[in-house]
Design an enzyme around this catalytic site. Structure first.
Site: not given
Ligand code: PLP
Length: 394
Positions: A182, A210, A241
């Site tokens: 990340s 991610h 996300k």
């Protein structure tokens, strides 16, 4: 009056201020969009994880509103008592289908998915072999499990192998990596780690927070990206996300998921997602399937912005995706760069120790599918100007 027993906290905050590392929270006064308003200032936003712009996608908004009308705003219970609604089950079925696994369990966040899973599948006689840059939620899960923790240098498969060779063959082992790291945006060496896991009989786990919605076909993650289907026992993904909503999930065998239903503490002891969250996540899966052009645009923007930063002469580390760090080394310098960019109309968060190692401070940029070229060029021009003013670029 008694002396304040928490006075030492104020002393720590004063020390942060003296080191230039004290942060105030930036306040978003509008929607989470590529150009928006934080702290009364209109800025190009390079700090959100809203990779595909789904936080404000009309299909997700409508689904959330319809679910609120139908079911209300909360569930009133944990999943294992009275808080499992039919849409929670539908979301898990849809995710299992999407990830091509037998089953999925959804947690309240990616953090609780990692921490709750590692801590429940391992016990004190077991060992976890973990990349040094794995996410905090994995580290906390390892600590909660009471298993022995063996850390290998970042992406160093040879070092992981040496650790495995030193362990008793009969001991239960979990080999774990982030899919996308990340802070640096680089990928875990999943194929080589899967080989190791198979050779040494480890449980293989990847945290694809991610990578969800970013890597692999329709955003299925790094397992799909590397063609590793069937070789990773535990896949964690996030719904917070690229998916644009909130939550985390674990994908794997039916037995794994049923075990987590019975033993994962955040699942057992914390209230389930509001219906609007579950419904919006289901709508997000529809968008991932129906609008692959969003992911294409994300990658186009990533290439444009990353090559622009490199051409200007910034150190962008080893990024392989939309997370692009601008590494400056010194913590106070990273914070000054971030602050001056903000004054120039660009929000790129500064990150220093303990979020990243000492000497590796940076501002982190994340482009999204919904940034326009003009916005990205504006940001590059600001980086150029401020980078020169601060002597980072010469
Ligand atoms: C690698 C990684 N794993 C897990 C998480 C936690 O995800 P969530 O925000 O859904 O709790 C994050 C988010 O910061 C992350 O970067």
């Amino acid at each position: 009056m008694r002396p304040d027993p928490l006075a030492y906290l104020s002393a720590e905050l004063t020390a942060l201020k003296e080191q230039g590392l004290y942060r105030t929270l930036r306040i978003l006064e509008d929607e989470q969009k590529p150009k928006t308003t934080f702290d009364h200032r209109s800025v190009v936003n390079l700090s959100s994880n809203n990779y595909l712009g789904l936080t404000t996608h009309p299909r997700l908004r409508d689904a959330a509103i319809a679910a609120t009308r139908k079911y209300g705003v909360g569930t009133g219970s944990v999943r294992t008592i009275a808080g499992t609604m039919d849409i929670h089950m539908e979301l898990e079925r849809r995710l299992a289908d999407f990830k091509k696994t037998e089953a999925v369990v959804v947690f309240q966040s990616g953090f609780t998915a990692n921490a709750g899973t590692v801590s429940s599948v391992l016990g004190k006689d077991d060992v976890v072999i973990s990349d040094e840059l794995n996410h905090a939620s994995i580290i906390d899960g390892c600590r909660l499990s009471r298993a022995a923790i063996k850390v290998f240098p970042h992406k160093d498969v040879g070092a992981a192998r040496k650790i495995l060779q030193s362990l008793p063959a009969a001991q239960r082992k979990l080999l774990i990596t982030d899919g996308v790291f990340s802070m640096d945006g680089d990928l875990g060496p999943l194929p080589a780690l899967c080989n190791l896991a198979e050779e040494f009989g480890c449980i293989m786990m990847v945290d694809d927070a991610h990578a969800s919605g970013v890597f692999g076909k329709n955003g299925r993650g790094t397992v799909d990206h590397f063609g590793m289907h069937g070789r990773v026992d535990i896949q964690v993904g996030t719904l917070s996300k690229a998916v644009g909503v909130l939550g985390g999930y674990v994908a794997g065998t039916r037995a794994l998921i049923e075990y987590l239903y019975h033993r994962a503490r955040p699942f057992l002891f914390s209230t389930s997602h509001p219906p609007a969250v579950a419904a919006a996540c289901i709508a997000a899966i529809d968008v991932l399937m129906d609008e692959p052009q969003l992911i294409e645009r994300l990658w186009d923007n990533t290439r444009f912005f990353q090559s622009g930063l490199k051409q200007l002469g910034f150190d962008t580390g080893a990024s392989e995706g939309p997370i692009t760090p601008v590494i400056v080394g010194d913590g106070a310098l990273a914070m000054t760069l971030s602050d001056q960019l903000f004054q120039a109309g660009v929000f790129a968060q500064g990150l220093a120790f303990p979020t990243v190692a000492v000497g590796k401070a940076r501002v982190r940029t994340i482009v999204t599918a919904t940034h326009t070229r003009d916005e990205l060029q504006f940001a590059l021009d600001a980086f150029d100007k401020v980078g020169r003013q601060l002597g980072i670029l010469r």
